[in-house]
Design a protein around this motif. Structure first.
Motif: not given
Length: 528
Positions: A370-372, A375-377, A405-410
């Motif tokens: 969920v990162y990398g 789109k990471d925030e 990380g990608q907030i939505q996916k996290v």
């Protein structure tokens, strides 16, 4: 029978090696078979020493195993002279399968199972029999006269004991001390020697070297860490002419590899489910597999039912052997037997009887990255891998803090209290359960499978069952290098999960003790 068992215990006190004790006793039976004992006992009665005479007489038939000079040979010979040769099968069963403190149960097959295997093989005079891993060879006591026996074993002591058994049974035997996996003994310039029948109860605890197996023509690169017995199965098939009778774990058929299916295609005659708890210290479900040259349909016999066993001390004993043989030979269809078009049909009824599939009471998904990416925030969360799993009970402390990380996916893949985590890679998966006091935002990495139960009680039941010896072994059986989601969804849980929940409190107590011991070890390391 008590006299010969007491005699064996007496022998054990004088011989350093347990296998030497067995050899000496069998060699005494060789003397009995050749009518040499009466003259030795007459000498002993006249108070003459018989040690040298004993060795001299025995060396006429076999290479003698020298007994301890302080052993009262006359005492042993007297008991052997009174014991009928036909009692040897029961004697071996008692010292190996019943008296488990001798630690011999891995090297023999229970007497009733041996009788069944030989009956199913239907050995005829003039035929050849091959066994690639005969152990102590107790199974050879059931072989009819006129059958030529061939076999291989790793241990010279086993070869000697099995050879003595064959001599006592008056069967011709060619037994080799050899590692069948490295170099087959029965192969010439024309290829692998063919044997009419094969009987094989392969070891479950073989430590297989895989480098030479991968290139071997017998295995075609197939290696299974979970089922080492399959290597012996594949090896035996290259020697098979007419019929092979094998003992295998039933779990093999739940997770059929394509190469295994190819080996069995059109050759699998019959699968016979065996009762539970007939092999000492084995929690697996076992079956007998009969392989022939060509067959259209598979006969399935469920001999695991109460009708086919009775309790015998701590274990079960197989019964109604003749009925099982009749069901196979006549291919009868009864309440205990049926024909199968596909192997999977064997499990249709058993799954509903045993309990429910994991997918019926839990959601199962794999961890995500969920990162990398662009789109990471900024967002703080712990990425959980198998290295974060507590050995026992709840996990609540994690090391890998991510700051982006990608907030939505996290948020989509955020873990919850009571989630069960299972490592994805490896043949021996690690398992943990997340604490109900989970206070951090956490996401499982790609090496973790998440099992999210419908409620906390089910979660505790699932975790505790997977913690148990039986549950963990069944979980290992569906792992071949990595754990497939499809197999995990079909994983069958017992219907009485509530019984397992009651043990979770004990697991947590042990977890607390373990953490305390680990803290003490760390403190000691810091002091040194």
């Amino acid at each position: 029978m008590k006299k010969i068992l007491d005699c064996f215990e007496y022998l054990k006190r004088y011989q350093i090696d347990l296998f030497e004790s067995i050899c000496i006793l069998l060699e005494c039976f060789i003397l009995k078979q050749n009518h040499q004992i009466p003259s030795l006992l007459q000498k002993a009665q006249r108070r003459q020493k018989i040690y040298e005479s004993y060795l001299s007489a025995l060396n006429q038939y076999v290479q003698a195993t020298p007994p301890n000079p302080h052993l009262n040979l006359a005492k042993v010979l007297r008991v052997v002279q009174e014991t009928p040769l036909q009692n040897l099968g029961l004697f071996f069963d008692l010292i190996t399968q019943k008296k488990t403190n001798n630690k011999l149960f891995f090297y023999t097959t229970p007497l009733e199972v041996s009788i069944l295997l030989n009956a199913l093989a239907d050995l005829q005079e003039g035929e050849s029999l091959y066994n690639p891993c005969f152990g102590l060879g107790s199974l050879f006591l059931q072989i009819p006269k006129g059958v030529s026996i061939y076999g291989e074993e790793l241990d010279e002591r086993f070869v000697k004991i099995a050879s003595l058994i064959c001599k006592l049974n008056q069967t011709e035997a060619t037994l080799m001390c050899n590692d069948v996996l490295k170099q087959p003994a029965f192969k010439d310039i024309d290829g692998f020697l063919q044997f009419d029948k094969i009987i094989c109860n392969p070891p479950l605890h073989s430590h297989l070297g895989t480098n030479y197996i991968k290139e071997d023509e017998r295995f075609r690169g197939f290696v299974s860490k979970n089922y080492p017995e399959l290597v012996f199965f594949f090896h035996a098939l290259v020697h098979l002419k007419t019929r092979g009778v094998f003992i295998l774990r039933k779990g093999i058929f739940k997770n059929l590899e394509s190469k295994f299916q190819e080996k069995l295609l059109g050759r699998l005659e019959c699968i016979i489910d065996l009762p539970k708890n007939i092999f000492p210290y084995q929690n697996h479900d076992f079956c007998i597999v009969i392989v022939g040259k060509k067959t259209d349909k598979i006969l399935y016999i469920d001999a695991s039912k109460k009708h086919f066993y009775q309790k015998d001390g701590r274990y079960h004993r197989l019964t109604h052997i003749e009925e099982i043989v009749d069901l196979y030979s006549q291919r009868k269809l009864t309440c205990y037997s049926k024909t199968l078009n596909e192997i999977d049909e064997m499990f249709e009824n058993s799954q509903s009887e045993e309990g429910v599939r994991l997918s019926q009471i839990a959601q199962i998904f794999k961890g995500k990255r969920v990162y990398g990416c662009s789109k990471d925030e900024k967002i703080e969360f712990f990425e959980i891998g198998s290295s974060d799993f507590e050995s026992l009970g709840f996990s609540n402390h994690f090391d890998h803090l991510r700051l982006e990380g990608q907030i939505q996916k996290v948020m989509e893949y955020a873990l919850k209290p009571y989630d069960i985590l299972i490592s994805w890679r490896g043949s021996f998966p690690k398992v943990t359960i997340l604490s109900p006091k989970l206070s951090h935002l956490c996401v499982a990495n790609m090496g973790v499978i998440v099992v999210r139960a419908q409620d906390p009680q089910n979660a505790l039941g699932i975790y505790t069952y997977l913690f148990s010896s039986v549950g963990y072994q069944k979980l290992c059986e569906i792992c071949t290098d990595c754990l497939e989601i499809k197999k995990l969804k079909n994983f069958v849980l017992p219907s009485n999960l509530s019984r397992h929940i009651s043990y979770f409190g004990e697991i947590e107590k042990l977890s607390s003790k373990l953490r305390s011991i680990q803290d003490e070890i760390t403190h000691l390391k810091d002091l040194i």
